[in-house]
Every structure is written in C-alpha cells, then in structure tokens.
Design an enzyme around this catalytic site. Structure first.
Site, PDB file in Angstrom:
ATOM      1  N   ASP A 147       0.853  -1.185   0.000  1.00  0.00           N
ATOM      2  CA  ASP A 147       0.000   0.000   0.000  1.00  0.00           C
ATOM      3  C   ASP A 147       0.898   1.248   0.000  1.00  0.00           C
ATOM      4  O   ASP A 147       2.062   1.179   0.389  1.00  0.00           O
ATOM      5  CB  ASP A 147      -0.881  -0.033   1.255  1.00  0.00           C
ATOM      6  N   ASP A 155      -0.159   5.151   0.883  1.00  0.00           N
ATOM      7  CA  ASP A 155      -0.371   6.172   1.908  1.00  0.00           C
ATOM      8  C   ASP A 155      -0.352   5.580   3.307  1.00  0.00           C
ATOM      9  O   ASP A 155      -1.184   4.745   3.649  1.00  0.00           O
ATOM     10  CB  ASP A 155      -1.697   6.894   1.656  1.00  0.00           C
ATOM     11  N   THR A 181      -3.075   0.186  -4.221  1.00  0.00           N
ATOM     12  CA  THR A 181      -3.571   1.374  -3.536  1.00  0.00           C
ATOM     13  C   THR A 181      -4.935   1.833  -4.040  1.00  0.00           C
ATOM     14  O   THR A 181      -5.210   1.781  -5.235  1.00  0.00           O
ATOM     15  CB  THR A 181      -2.534   2.513  -3.663  1.00  0.00           C
ATOM     16  N   GLN A 224      -7.062   5.035  -4.675  1.00  0.00           N
ATOM     17  CA  GLN A 224      -6.817   6.468  -4.876  1.00  0.00           C
ATOM     18  C   GLN A 224      -8.064   7.112  -5.477  1.00  0.00           C
ATOM     19  O   GLN A 224      -8.096   7.468  -6.650  1.00  0.00           O
ATOM     20  CB  GLN A 224      -5.583   6.679  -5.770  1.00  0.00           C
ATOM     21  N   LYS A 231     -10.216  -1.737  -2.451  1.00  0.00           N
ATOM     22  CA  LYS A 231     -10.034  -2.485  -1.212  1.00  0.00           C
ATOM     23  C   LYS A 231     -11.129  -2.078  -0.224  1.00  0.00           C
ATOM     24  O   LYS A 231     -11.450  -0.916  -0.161  1.00  0.00           O
ATOM     25  CB  LYS A 231      -8.648  -2.169  -0.605  1.00  0.00           C
TER      26      LYS A 231
END
Length: 177
Positions: free
Chosen positions: A10, A12, A51, A53, A93
């Site tokens: 991941d 962030d 990720t 986003q 996710k």
C-alpha cells in the site's frame, strides 16, 4: 528458491505520507522505505503497488502520475483503484480485485504473496479474501486499525504486525526460503 512470489505494498501511510491522500509530487517516503523496496527486488521478488486512490476519480491526480511515482521507486507494476467508495467497482479495497488482476497477469499463487498495508479494514481484508499473507504496519492508520477501528475487521488476524515498512520487509525476507 524464494518462497514468496510477490509483495503488494500500500502507499499512503505504509511507505510514506500521512495515511491521507497526497498528490504524488507532494509524497515523501518514510526513512528506509526505498532501501526496503530495493531489498525485496534483490531477493528476486516482484513488488507491486496496491492502492485505493479515489481522488483520481475527482480529478485531483491521474493514474499516470501514480504509475510514474511507483516506477520511480522501482515497483514492478502498479495496481491502482481510482474509484470512489460508492462506484461499485471490484477493485477498491477491501475487495480483492486488484490482487486477482495481478495474479492473472503474472501467474501468481496468492497464497505465496504478501500484502503490506496500514489499514485493517481495507488492506488486511483484501489480503484475507485473496488468501495472501497479511502484514500490518503501525504507521499511517495502523495504530488506529489495531484499536479504534479493530471492530471493522475483527474476524481477521494479521500474520505479522510491524512497526513500519522496514520491519515488515525484514519479516518477509526472513521467511523467504
């Protein structure tokens, strides 16, 4: 021969940033994160960005800007969900769609893959649903995932809880034979 085939990481709160959205131009890696990524690659593992986003769908950044960033860090590929929470995609996710897409593209056995992330109810659940190993880092949202938000993913236990990306990678490499 390496046991693990790939590591999904991941962005962030896991390799840098704050856990909240930061445009790729403003994102800074945590100390040692680049060397940890390099260590995985030297061990012969595929390293993939993994990720959510959703700001991409709102025009705050582009998929290409994220891909360029991940390429700079040496990731082998980037799996990025640009969709908002309510868009109904299968990649956001905690759904495991990005993991399944990577498995299909690279011929991976997800039981021989590791997911490293800071959010229990997204990263750890996606890994669980895909049958991958789960490593939660305490950076970013990690501490909150283990306390305040633990009820959101209480049926799942991480395989390892790491202080940061560097300890997570060390754990992966120690179990790579």
């Amino acid at each position: 021969m390496a046991y693990w085939q790939a590591v999904f990481i991941d962005r962030d709160g896991t390799i840098g940033g704050t856990g909240r959205f930061l445009h790729p131009r403003d994102f800074v890696l945590f100390p040692g994160a680049q060397e940890s990524i390099n260590s995985l690659k030297r061990a012969g593992l595929k390293v993939f960005a993994f990720t959510n986003q959703n700001r991409i769908s709102r025009g705050a950044a582009t998929v290409e800007e994220f891909i360029s960033q991940f390429n700079t860090y040496g990731f082998d590929d980037s799996f990025i969900c640009p969709h908002g929470k309510y868009e109904g995609c299968n990649c956001r996710k905690p759904k495991p769609g990005m993991l399944f897409a990577a498995a299909e593209k690279y011929g991976l056995d997800l039981s021989r893959c590791v997911v490293i992330g800071d959010v229990g109810d997204t990263d750890m659940l996606a890994a669980h649903f895909a049958g991958a190993k789960k490593v939660l880092v305490r950076t970013g949202w990690g501490e909150g995932s283990l306390s305040v938000d633990r009820d959101k993913w209480k049926e799942v236990e991480p395989d390892f809880i790491a202080s940061d990306i560097n300890e997570a990678v060390k754990w992966v490499l120690e179990r790579n034979s």
